[in-house]
Design a protein around this motif. Structure first.
Motif: not given
Ligand SMILES: C[S@@+](CC[C@H](N)C(=O)[O-])C[C@H]1O[C@@H](n2cnc3c(N)ncnc32)[C@H](O)[C@@H]1O
Length: 358
Positions: A255-259, A263-265, A299-313, A315-321
């Motif tokens: 799981l951790s290597l996939t996340q 992120l590298n992708l 799909q929850w894990l995928l959305d969590h990784t792709l749709l929530q940018p690091p530091g998404s807490a 407000a100004d963190a832009a989504p990457r996907w």
């Protein structure tokens, strides 16, 4: 289980090919569930099945059951390095599982074409319009043959204005080089004909597409352990990345290597690149936290990784996907009239389509 849920987050017009050849069912399709069957031209689907049949005659002219049992046993034990560890196993896997998936992927790609096809400005390089596709875990050939079918479908329905050439890179941990070589050859050369074939049959016998329109390269890598710069080089200029029946395998492996890999992708891809994920519906991965195991849907894990940018807490963190389409469970059902020496299957899948934000 309740009825399949389908949630369209974006316009995805379902198309019926305008110049579809007439359907002439010859054999009964192995329909395991009722529902509408694929509306793609049966003649084209048959051509794609023939590519598998002609590429590996040795596997399909003898009893495949003993080899299939061996491969199934290794897959069941999750011993993938053995299951994909020798040529005859790889060919056995490809002739057994890739044909049904090919037809399913063709339908998916055809239905998503308006979203996925690069615009002329994106794809124009000098004189050639290019569509660059990277198939992660794409070794067994299903996505490659489906893309060959898509090019053919564009050509026969006059929808190829922006798609002069497909460049496909398949990346896989197992050594699928020879399987891919055989399938590519079957896509870009005329299928074999009986020496007794009529002159009409001979003149109608064409390759699906030409080598100049359809380039395929194979790269053997473990995507979970790719240095970021190697990954970036492999996906450079990609318009579409596919993860077809592969992501859950990656999550199960680590799981951790996939996340980290996702992120590298994300870092490597240019804005506008699409990511298409297709997998078995209801796939779960187990995450261990504080000595307790908790299962999360893929799909929850995928959305969590792709749709929530690091530091998404923040407000100004832009989504990457952005997520363009989501299907939690959908059937692909084979039409009648298809011929193939071994079992073909209707398929159920989940689908997630994302676009890299600017
Ligand atoms: C279930 S098969 C799907 C093959 C193909 N995409 C399809 O849809 O038919 C999963 C593929 O992912 C590949 N794979 C698994 N782990 C991988 C990894 N860490 N890096 C690259 N490929 C991997 C396997 O070798 C296998 O070819």
């Amino acid at each position: 289980m309740g009825p399949p849920i389908s949630r369209n987050l974006h316009r995805t017009a379902k198309k019926t090919p305008s110049k579809a050849p007439a359907k002439t069912p010859k054999t009964k399709a192995p329909v395991s569930e009722t529902g509408p069957t694929s509306s793609l031209p049966v003649d084209l689907l048959q051509l794609l099945l023939n590519i598998f049949r002609n590429a590996f005659p040795e596997r399909l002219s003898t009893d495949i059951t003993p080899l299939l049992q061996e491969v199934k046993g290794h897959l069941y034990n999750r011993d993938f390095s053995t299951a994909f560890g020798k040529e005859e196993y790889l060919e056995t896997y490809a002739v057994r599982w890739s044909p049904s998936r090919t037809l399913c992927y063709l339908e998916i790609l055809y239905n998503l074409q308006d979203e996925l096809k690069p615009s002329k400005s994106e794809s124009q390089e000098g004189e050639d319009a290019n569509w660059n596709i990277v198939g992660l875990g794409g070794g067994a050939g299903a996505e490659i043959v489906a893309l060959g079918g898509l090019l053919k479908l564009f050509a026969t329905t006059n929808e190829d204005e922006h798609t002069a050439k497909m460049n496909i890179a398949a990346i896989d941990i197992a050594d699928w080089a020879n399987v891919i070589k055989q399938l590519h050859s079957g896509i870009v050369t005329k299928p074999p004909l009986s020496k007794y074939a009529s002159a009409a049959a001979q003149s109608a016998n064409n390759a699906l597409t030409s080598p100049s329109s359809f380039a395929v390269t194979f790269h053997q890598h473990d995507v979970l352990n790719l240095p970021p710069e190697t990954l970036a080089r492999l996906v450079e200029n990609a318009h579409l990345i596919t993860l077809l029946f592969t992501l859950n395998e990656l999550y199960t492996s680590s799981l951790s290597l996939t996340q980290k890999f996702l992120l590298n992708l994300t870092t490597a891809l240019a804005p506008g690149t699409h990511l298409l994920v297709v997998d078995s519906p209801g796939s779960y991965s187990t995450v261990s936290l504080n000595d307790t195991d908790k299962k999360y849907p893929m799909q929850w894990l995928l959305d969590h990784t792709l749709l929530q940018p690091p530091g998404s807490a923040k407000a100004d963190a832009a989504p990457r996907w952005e997520k363009l389409q989501e299907e939690e469970s959908k059937w692909f059902r084979l039409p009648g009239g298809l011929r193939y020496p071994i079992e073909l299957e209707n398929m159920r899948y989940q689908l997630h389509l994302y676009r890299r934000c600017g």
